[in-house]
Write a protein that holds these residues in place. Structure first.
Motif, short mmCIF file in Angstrom:
data_model
loop_
_atom_site.label_atom_id
_atom_site.label_comp_id
_atom_site.label_asym_id
_atom_site.label_seq_id
_atom_site.Cartn_x
_atom_site.Cartn_y
_atom_site.Cartn_z
N TRP A 1 -83.93 -101.66 7.48
CA TRP A 1 -84.43 -101.81 6.11
C TRP A 1 -84.59 -100.44 5.44
CZ3 TRP A 1 -88.77 -106.12 5.87
CH2 TRP A 1 -88.14 -107.37 5.86
N CYS A 2 -85.05 -99.46 6.21
CA CYS A 2 -85.19 -98.11 5.65
C CYS A 2 -83.82 -97.48 5.37
CB CYS A 2 -86.00 -97.23 6.59
SG CYS A 2 -87.75 -97.72 6.74
N VAL A 3 -82.84 -97.76 6.23
CA VAL A 3 -81.48 -97.30 5.97
C VAL A 3 -80.97 -97.88 4.65
CG1 VAL A 3 -79.08 -97.36 6.78
CG2 VAL A 3 -80.93 -96.95 8.41
N MET A 4 -81.35 -99.11 4.36
CA MET A 4 -80.96 -99.74 3.09
C MET A 4 -81.47 -98.95 1.90
SD MET A 4 -81.60 -103.71 4.16
CE MET A 4 -81.69 -104.25 2.45
N VAL A 5 -82.68 -98.41 2.00
CA VAL A 5 -83.22 -97.60 0.90
C VAL A 5 -82.36 -96.36 0.70
CG1 VAL A 5 -85.20 -96.23 0.13
CG2 VAL A 5 -85.57 -98.44 1.23
N LEU A 6 -82.01 -95.70 1.80
CA LEU A 6 -81.13 -94.53 1.68
C LEU A 6 -79.78 -94.92 1.11
CD1 LEU A 6 -80.58 -91.54 2.21
CD2 LEU A 6 -79.85 -92.17 4.53
N ASN A 7 -79.26 -96.08 1.51
CA ASN A 7 -77.96 -96.50 1.01
C ASN A 7 -78.01 -96.78 -0.49
OD1 ASN A 7 -75.16 -97.28 1.56
ND2 ASN A 7 -75.82 -99.35 1.07
N ILE A 8 -79.11 -97.36 -0.97
CA ILE A 8 -79.26 -97.56 -2.43
C ILE A 8 -79.25 -96.21 -3.13
CG2 ILE A 8 -80.80 -98.37 -4.26
CD1 ILE A 8 -81.88 -100.44 -2.25
N LEU B 1 -86.99 -104.89 18.74
CA LEU B 1 -86.51 -105.76 17.65
C LEU B 1 -87.14 -105.40 16.31
CD1 LEU B 1 -86.44 -109.16 19.57
CD2 LEU B 1 -84.46 -107.93 18.67
N PRO B 2 -88.47 -105.36 16.16
CA PRO B 2 -89.03 -104.96 14.87
C PRO B 2 -88.74 -103.51 14.53
CG PRO B 2 -90.78 -105.18 16.49
CD PRO B 2 -89.54 -105.77 17.10
N ALA B 3 -88.67 -102.65 15.55
CA ALA B 3 -88.36 -101.24 15.29
C ALA B 3 -86.96 -101.10 14.69
CB ALA B 3 -88.46 -100.43 16.58
N THR B 4 -86.01 -101.83 15.25
CA THR B 4 -84.64 -101.79 14.72
C THR B 4 -84.57 -102.43 13.34
OG1 THR B 4 -83.72 -101.84 16.96
CG2 THR B 4 -82.25 -102.47 15.15
N ALA B 5 -85.24 -103.57 13.18
CA ALA B 5 -85.23 -104.26 11.89
C ALA B 5 -85.80 -103.38 10.80
CB ALA B 5 -86.01 -105.57 11.99
N LEU B 6 -86.95 -102.76 11.06
CA LEU B 6 -87.56 -101.90 10.05
C LEU B 6 -86.69 -100.69 9.78
CD1 LEU B 6 -90.11 -101.55 8.26
CD2 LEU B 6 -90.95 -100.01 10.03
N GLY B 7 -86.11 -100.11 10.84
CA GLY B 7 -85.22 -98.97 10.65
C GLY B 7 -84.03 -99.32 9.77
N GLN C 1 -88.46 -100.91 -5.66
CA GLN C 1 -88.64 -102.34 -5.42
C GLN C 1 -88.50 -102.66 -3.93
OE1 GLN C 1 -85.87 -104.46 -7.91
NE2 GLN C 1 -86.83 -103.79 -9.81
N TRP C 2 -87.44 -102.15 -3.33
CA TRP C 2 -87.22 -102.46 -1.92
C TRP C 2 -88.21 -101.72 -1.02
CZ3 TRP C 2 -85.70 -106.33 0.57
CH2 TRP C 2 -85.37 -106.26 1.92
N ALA D 1 -80.91 -106.83 10.15
CA ALA D 1 -82.37 -106.70 10.16
C ALA D 1 -83.02 -108.09 10.19
CB ALA D 1 -82.85 -105.91 8.95
N ALA D 2 -82.51 -109.00 9.37
CA ALA D 2 -83.06 -110.36 9.32
C ALA D 2 -82.94 -111.04 10.68
CB ALA D 2 -82.36 -111.18 8.25
N ALA D 3 -81.81 -110.83 11.36
CA ALA D 3 -81.61 -111.43 12.68
C ALA D 3 -82.62 -110.87 13.69
CB ALA D 3 -80.18 -111.17 13.16
N ALA D 4 -82.85 -109.56 13.63
CA ALA D 4 -83.82 -108.94 14.54
C ALA D 4 -85.23 -109.46 14.29
CB ALA D 4 -83.77 -107.42 14.40
N TRP D 5 -85.61 -109.56 13.01
CA TRP D 5 -86.93 -110.13 12.69
C TRP D 5 -87.03 -111.56 13.19
CZ3 TRP D 5 -90.56 -106.94 11.83
CH2 TRP D 5 -90.44 -105.84 10.97
N ALA D 6 -85.98 -112.36 12.96
CA ALA D 6 -86.00 -113.77 13.33
C ALA D 6 -86.12 -113.96 14.84
CB ALA D 6 -84.74 -114.46 12.81
#
Length: 304
Positions: free
Chosen positions: A191-198, A183-189, A284-285, A235-240
């Motif tokens: 979030w990192c995909v979001m950086v690439l997408n930005i 769960l945290p591994a997927t959530a963090l991954g 920022q992210w 990601a938020a769901a996985a963290w939650a």
């Protein structure tokens, strides 16, 4: 040759993601009462070295394939701008790859004897994983058929920053994979995909002209922002789902911070229309991701 140029090529603002990935893995191991300073330090150095390798290879590869031109928005790339020659950059790539390999071998020499004495074949598996990480860092944009130009970069980030970075770090401490840590591994991954997408949304026009068919190029800016929102929600769901397993004492705080950070980021993304505005979201992210992991360390029951 200017130190400033090399610092620009290294792309310091991307390094928090590599650090966050390892620190998350160290945390999941520590929550299982297994930790080693030496293994943690070598995991961190190896991850940072691989990130730098990827950044240098990306600088070289995008210039070689025509993605880094004068029309491109965002920070200047060193080979594309002529500040570092292709020959010099490829030498730096080879040197960094060698350093990454040496650090990886040192990591395995320290970690594996303690966790897998009964499984000597694990050496070969981890050597193959390390070789794949080095190859992936180079092949993203610098290979003959760079997978970053096929839109596969997002999946690679999920694999290497999320699953391999977090779960691999945990395994090298504990000798096993904890199912809950996916769960945290997927959530963090994600979030990192979001950086690439930005990054890819910022470069969408220049990437399209260069034939770099990232997910953002394939979707277009409007749908890429929707995709970004889906990544954030997943990601938020996985963290939650994971937080209640370990953070009962600080769950209220963490459950307040998580949606607040997510909503602020989405609001900033919604307002970002130009390449320069999107570029500001990158550091920022990245810093936000690292700060979240540090907050988890502070909130963890045995470390807060």
């Amino acid at each position: 040759m200017s130190v400033h140029n090399w610092l620009a090529a290294v792309r310091l603002r991307t390094l928090p993601l590599a650090a966050a990935s390892v620190l998350c893995g160290v945390l999941t191991a520590a929550l299982q009462h297994r930790s080693s300073f030496t293994v943690s330090a070598l995991c961190l150095l190896t991850a940072l070295s691989l990130q730098i390798l990827s950044n240098l290879a990306n600088d070289y590869g995008d210039a070689r394939h025509g993605a880094d031109t004068a029309a491109r928005k965002g920070p200047s790339r060193m080979v594309g701008s002529g500040r570092i020659s292709p020959a010099t950059m490829i030498c730096a790539v080879r040197l960094t790859a060698a350093v990454s390999c040496l650090l990886g071998i040192a990591l395995l020499a320290v970690a594996l004897p303690a966790i897998s004495a009964a499984q000597p074949q694990s050496w070969l598996l981890w050597l193959l994983i390390g070789a794949a990480a080095v190859a992936a860092a180079f092949a993203y944009t610098a290979g003959k058929k760079p997978y970053g130009y096929m839109g596969l970069g997002d999946f690679a980030v999920l694999v290497f920053f999320g699953w391999l970075g977090v779960l691999g770090t945990e395994y090298l401490h504990t000798g096993r994979l904890n199912a809950a840590s996916w769960l945290p591994a997927t959530a963090l991954g994600l979030w990192c995909v979001m950086v690439l997408n930005i990054n890819n949304m910022r470069d969408i026009d220049s990437d399209r002209r260069a034939g770099k068919n990232t997910v953002a190029v394939r979707l277009g800016l409007r749908r890429a922002k929707i995709y970004h929102t889906v990544l954030l929600a997943a990601a938020a769901a996985a963290w939650a789902l994971w937080l209640p397993l370990y953070f009962n004492g600080s769950l209220l705080l963490l459950n307040a911070v998580l949606p607040a950070v997510s909503l602020v980021h989405l609001n900033l993304l919604k307002k970002s229309q130009s390449s320069s505005e999107l570029d500001k979201l990158l550091p920022q992210w990245s810093i936000t991701v690292l700060l979240w992991i540090l907050l988890l360390w502070l909130a963890a029951p045995h470390y807060g």
